[in-house]
Motif scaffolding. Sequence first.
Motif, PDB file in Angstrom:
ATOM      1  N   GLN A  30     -15.340  44.339  10.939  1.00 14.39           N
ATOM      2  CA  GLN A  30     -16.689  44.916  10.957  1.00 14.39           C
ATOM      3  C   GLN A  30     -16.903  45.760  12.201  1.00 14.39           C
ATOM      4  O   GLN A  30     -17.506  46.825  12.150  1.00 14.39           O
ATOM      5  N   SER A  31     -16.394  45.265  13.332  1.00 15.47           N
ATOM      6  CA  SER A  31     -16.631  46.044  14.554  1.00 15.47           C
ATOM      7  C   SER A  31     -15.835  47.352  14.514  1.00 15.47           C
ATOM      8  O   SER A  31     -16.295  48.376  15.022  1.00 15.47           O
ATOM      9  N   CYS A  33     -15.219  49.049  11.712  1.00 12.91           N
ATOM     10  CA  CYS A  33     -15.937  49.906  10.752  1.00 12.91           C
ATOM     11  C   CYS A  33     -17.177  50.513  11.378  1.00 12.91           C
ATOM     12  O   CYS A  33     -17.503  51.669  11.140  1.00 12.91           O
ATOM     13  N   LYS A  34     -17.856  49.693  12.195  1.00 16.28           N
ATOM     14  CA  LYS A  34     -19.075  50.176  12.846  1.00 16.28           C
ATOM     15  C   LYS A  34     -18.741  51.388  13.725  1.00 16.28           C
ATOM     16  O   LYS A  34     -19.411  52.422  13.675  1.00 16.28           O
ATOM     17  N   GLU A  35     -17.685  51.261  14.491  1.00 16.38           N
ATOM     18  CA  GLU A  35     -17.312  52.345  15.396  1.00 16.38           C
ATOM     19  C   GLU A  35     -16.794  53.562  14.618  1.00 16.38           C
ATOM     20  O   GLU A  35     -17.068  54.707  14.965  1.00 16.38           O
ATOM     21  N   GLU A  37     -17.740  54.482  11.623  1.00 17.29           N
ATOM     22  CA  GLU A  37     -18.932  55.166  11.082  1.00 17.29           C
ATOM     23  C   GLU A  37     -19.582  56.004  12.167  1.00 17.29           C
ATOM     24  O   GLU A  37     -19.962  57.151  11.949  1.00 17.29           O
ATOM     25  N   GLU A 246     -15.247  49.573  20.500  1.00 18.24           N
ATOM     26  CA  GLU A 246     -16.241  50.607  20.753  1.00 18.24           C
ATOM     27  C   GLU A 246     -15.838  51.453  21.966  1.00 18.24           C
ATOM     28  O   GLU A 246     -15.793  52.680  21.905  1.00 18.24           O
TER      29      GLU A 246
END
Length: 387
Positions: A30-31, A33-35, A37, A246
Amino acid sequence: MKTTFPLEQFQLLKTPFYYYDTHVLRATLQSICKEKEALGNCEVHYAIKANANPKLLPIISSYGLGADCVSGGEIEAALKAGFPAEKIVFAGVGKADWEICLGLDKGIFCFNVESVPELEVINELAGTMGKVANVAFRINPDVEAHTHAHITTGLAENKFGISMADMESVIARAAALQNVRFIGLHFHIGSQILDLEDDFLPLCDRINDLLEQLGKQGIVVENINVGGGLGIDYEQPESHLLPEFERYMSLIATHLKLSPAQTLHFEPGRSVVAQCGSLISRVLYVKQGTNKQFAILDAGMTELIRPALYQAHHAIENLTSKEEKEKYDVVGPICESSDVFGKDVCLPRVHRGDLMALRSAGAYGESMASGYNSRALPEGYILEELI
Ligand code: LLP
């Protein structure tokens, strides 16, 4: 976030085995994918060599990641696990003809080419199959990563990649061939990198220079692949279960001077799977030496070769005992004196039968296991099949 160790279920399993906490894995994905995006025009290809366990790969592919493969076997495993062919990159200095044909047949996104002879063979095989292969060139940026000598790869002269001095002539060669299409440049400076600024900023500077040099000649580079390398905390895994995606990804994205039409690619391996995995082993014997005591495990360098091969440190935990701490040399059963997991390790008093966890073993653990001493390859279990 905390790692779950389902100890009651562990008691029923034959040791040694690999255990993967899939909550940790999913949080890690998830982390990423967040970055991804946040960055926009960016692709992440999981480096399958880190761990190709067929229980983990479908979880990883379900987050929309692509795959970085280094063999035909890895391409097959990736496709079986649901990674789309158009998100597979294929690297390696020694691609066999059948592996190239497999990649062509399945329509993978790109071959990361490491030499001119390889380029010629890909062109020839693509021609016989009536295909055009996308190729990216792996360039040696001559940037030194501050990591273990065995896992640094970006220096000028080594078996990987093409030197910067040869880059233009190789691109020109590709332009002259009918069955290959030049679509990008690929870099990888090493693995287990923790000095992000010290190591990745020089890489970005070098890439910017190379892109400018090519731009002056009207050569457009559509894809820039910066490889893998983000390190993880082997000393205190539980306090840093999630690597610094990140910081790492945004550092590279902001420092590279890419146009919106250019796609940035990452190939993380270790950082995706290391912290979710532990090698679980049982203590066979506690042996009193003259000046030391040894905890002899039923796991050894056959299951986890990193300490023997790279003097790598893996945190060791006694999952069974809560007694007073004592010092032990923790060793395996293999007939090699390098079969040592740790010296003078402080552990709650160890008894025969205690379960031990070798932490941060999800990457380059199970995938590097061997059958030396005629031992069986270890099983791998995921949390969701045990609870
Ligand atoms: N891309 C390329 C071209 C690579 O050669 C590698 C790793 C990766 C991506 C993934 O790098 P990572 O994100 O995992 O650092 N067995 C060693 C590590 C070998 C790494 C080989 N190449 C170990 O156990 O430390």
